[in-house]
Design a protein around this motif. Structure first.
Motif, PDB file in Angstrom:
ATOM      1  N   SER A   1       0.864  -1.241  -0.035  1.00 27.24           N
ATOM      2  CA  SER A   1       0.035   0.097  -0.117  1.00 27.24           C
ATOM      3  C   SER A   1       0.937   1.357   0.037  1.00 27.24           C
ATOM      4  O   SER A   1       0.412   2.346  -0.611  1.00 27.24           O
ATOM      5  N   LEU A   2       2.039   1.271   0.602  1.00 25.84           N
ATOM      6  CA  LEU A   2       2.948   2.279   0.793  1.00 25.84           C
ATOM      7  C   LEU A   2       3.867   2.660  -0.293  1.00 25.84           C
ATOM      8  O   LEU A   2       4.967   2.663  -0.041  1.00 25.84           O
TER       9      LEU A   2
ATOM     10  N   ASN B   1       0.531   6.983  -2.649  1.00 29.20           N
ATOM     11  CA  ASN B   1       0.182   6.772  -1.177  1.00 29.20           C
ATOM     12  C   ASN B   1       1.446   7.174  -0.316  1.00 29.20           C
ATOM     13  O   ASN B   1       1.255   7.678   0.765  1.00 29.20           O
TER      14      ASN B   1
ATOM     15  N   LYS C   1       1.624  10.213   2.434  1.00 30.78           N
ATOM     16  CA  LYS C   1       1.865  10.042   3.904  1.00 30.78           C
ATOM     17  C   LYS C   1       3.123  10.765   4.273  1.00 30.78           C
ATOM     18  O   LYS C   1       3.090  11.395   5.311  1.00 30.78           O
TER      19      LYS C   1
ATOM     20  N   GLY D   1       3.846   3.890  11.877  1.00 32.46           N
ATOM     21  CA  GLY D   1       4.473   3.003  11.302  1.00 32.46           C
ATOM     22  C   GLY D   1       5.186   1.922  12.273  1.00 32.46           C
ATOM     23  O   GLY D   1       4.907   2.093  13.320  1.00 32.46           O
TER      24      GLY D   1
ATOM     25  N   GLY E   1       2.399   3.116  16.277  1.00 34.42           N
ATOM     26  CA  GLY E   1       1.803   2.158  15.483  1.00 34.42           C
ATOM     27  C   GLY E   1       0.761   1.232  16.023  1.00 34.42           C
ATOM     28  O   GLY E   1       0.307   1.541  17.281  1.00 34.42           O
TER      29      GLY E   1
ATOM     30  N   TYR F   1      -0.638  -3.659   9.192  1.00 33.89           N
ATOM     31  CA  TYR F   1      -0.384  -2.164   8.935  1.00 33.89           C
ATOM     32  C   TYR F   1      -0.010  -2.036   7.618  1.00 33.89           C
ATOM     33  O   TYR F   1      -0.833  -1.294   6.605  1.00 33.89           O
ATOM     34  N   LEU F   2       1.044  -2.760   7.169  1.00 34.01           N
ATOM     35  CA  LEU F   2       1.810  -2.497   5.902  1.00 34.01           C
ATOM     36  C   LEU F   2       0.906  -3.011   4.896  1.00 34.01           C
ATOM     37  O   LEU F   2       0.942  -2.281   3.771  1.00 34.01           O
TER      38      LEU F   2
ATOM     39  N   TRP G   1      -2.438  -0.057   4.805  1.00 32.91           N
ATOM     40  CA  TRP G   1      -2.784   1.070   5.034  1.00 32.91           C
ATOM     41  C   TRP G   1      -3.670   1.733   4.545  1.00 32.91           C
ATOM     42  O   TRP G   1      -3.933   1.760   3.295  1.00 32.91           O
ATOM     43  N   SER G   2      -4.064   2.852   5.106  1.00 36.67           N
ATOM     44  CA  SER G   2      -4.971   3.951   4.446  1.00 36.67           C
ATOM     45  C   SER G   2      -5.050   5.220   5.218  1.00 36.67           C
ATOM     46  O   SER G   2      -4.325   5.025   6.554  1.00 36.67           O
TER      47      SER G   2
ATOM     48  N   ASP H   1      -4.496   5.558   9.509  1.00 25.57           N
ATOM     49  CA  ASP H   1      -3.517   6.276  10.287  1.00 25.57           C
ATOM     50  C   ASP H   1      -4.072   7.150  11.038  1.00 25.57           C
ATOM     51  O   ASP H   1      -3.281   7.347  12.415  1.00 25.57           O
TER      52      ASP H   1
END
Length: 238
Positions: free
Chosen positions: A36-37, A41, A45, A161, A189, A211-212, A215-216, A220
């Motif tokens: 996602s990151l 994105n 972030k 994170g 995180g 989370y990785l 992610w959105s 967060d």
């Protein structure tokens, strides 16, 4: 009609959470889900990280100066604890914190590991004898972490994170654990809002990888808001 079971063997370290099945063309096609990151994105972030860091440091500048003076007054120099941590893609960087322990406390890490209350892969001890009296208060309120907003401004960390790991702890990583290094480490995180130091090593890794992969901006924001409540509740803070 009858069904024929099919098994596909691959030599790559692929997890089910990284795969997608698309049947829009009438036949099932398995593809890998991108992290996602990446791309836009990551840019969004990173922009938010810079804005939040400047805002927080501007608001807390005077209080942080007072904290620095109190550390100097009661515990003497150095005021900051600067230590090598493992960050994005395994790169080392200098993580900044207010000093909460006696001098040269990290040199005792391997000796203290046998007393860890989170297993033998991550060191955490509720009554760590190395922590100073002022340091106990700073840790309870997570004030010792505020200098890491400078790490965020430098692009070494993010507001949200996986926590940056010390080099000794990454010695226990396998290929699955190393995937948490595929994103910038964070000031807070998922595992911090789920028990902080009370969370075990394997559960911490699972939180970070979730989370990785999911992610959105909404996630967060949820983590940041819950972090505020976690700090005031002081659960797992030591």
């Amino acid at each position: 009609s009858f069904e024929i079971p099919i098994k596909v063997f691959v030599s790559l370290p692929i997890n089910l959470s990284e795969t997608m099945i698309d049947a829009s063309l009438g036949i099932p096609v398995v593809s890998l889900k991108p992290l996602s990151l990446t791309g836009l994105n990551f840019f969004i972030k990173r922009s938010i990280d810079i804005f939040v860091s400047i805002l927080v440091l501007s608001i807390t500048f005077i209080p942080l100066l007072i904290v620095a003076y109190l550390i100097f007054l009661f515990d003497g120099p150095p005021i900051f604890f600067i230590h090598k941590r493992v960050g994005y893609n395994g790169r080392l960087f200098n993580c900044i914190k207010f000093r909460t322990m006696v001098k040269d406390a990290h040199n005792m890490w391997w000796e203290m590991l046998k007393y860890s209350e989170r297993g033998k892969k991550v060191f955490k001890l509720k009554r760590d004898p190395r922590v100073t009296r002022l340091g106990q208060l700073l840790r309870k309120l997570s004030i010792d972490e505020f200098p890491q907003f400078f790490n965020i401004l430098k692009g070494e960390m993010s507001v949200v994170g996986p926590r940056p790991q010390i080099v000794e702890e990454t010695a226990f990583y396998n290929s699955y654990n190393k995937r948490r290094l595929m994103v910038l480490p964070g000031l807070t995180g998922l595992w911090q809002i789920s028990g902080r130091a009370d969370v075990g090593f394997e559960q911490m890794i699972d939180f970070d990888l979730f989370y990785l992969e999911n992610w959105s901006l909404g996630l967060d924001l949820e983590i940041i808001l819950k972090t505020i409540f976690a700090v005031f509740s002081r659960k797992g803070a030591y």
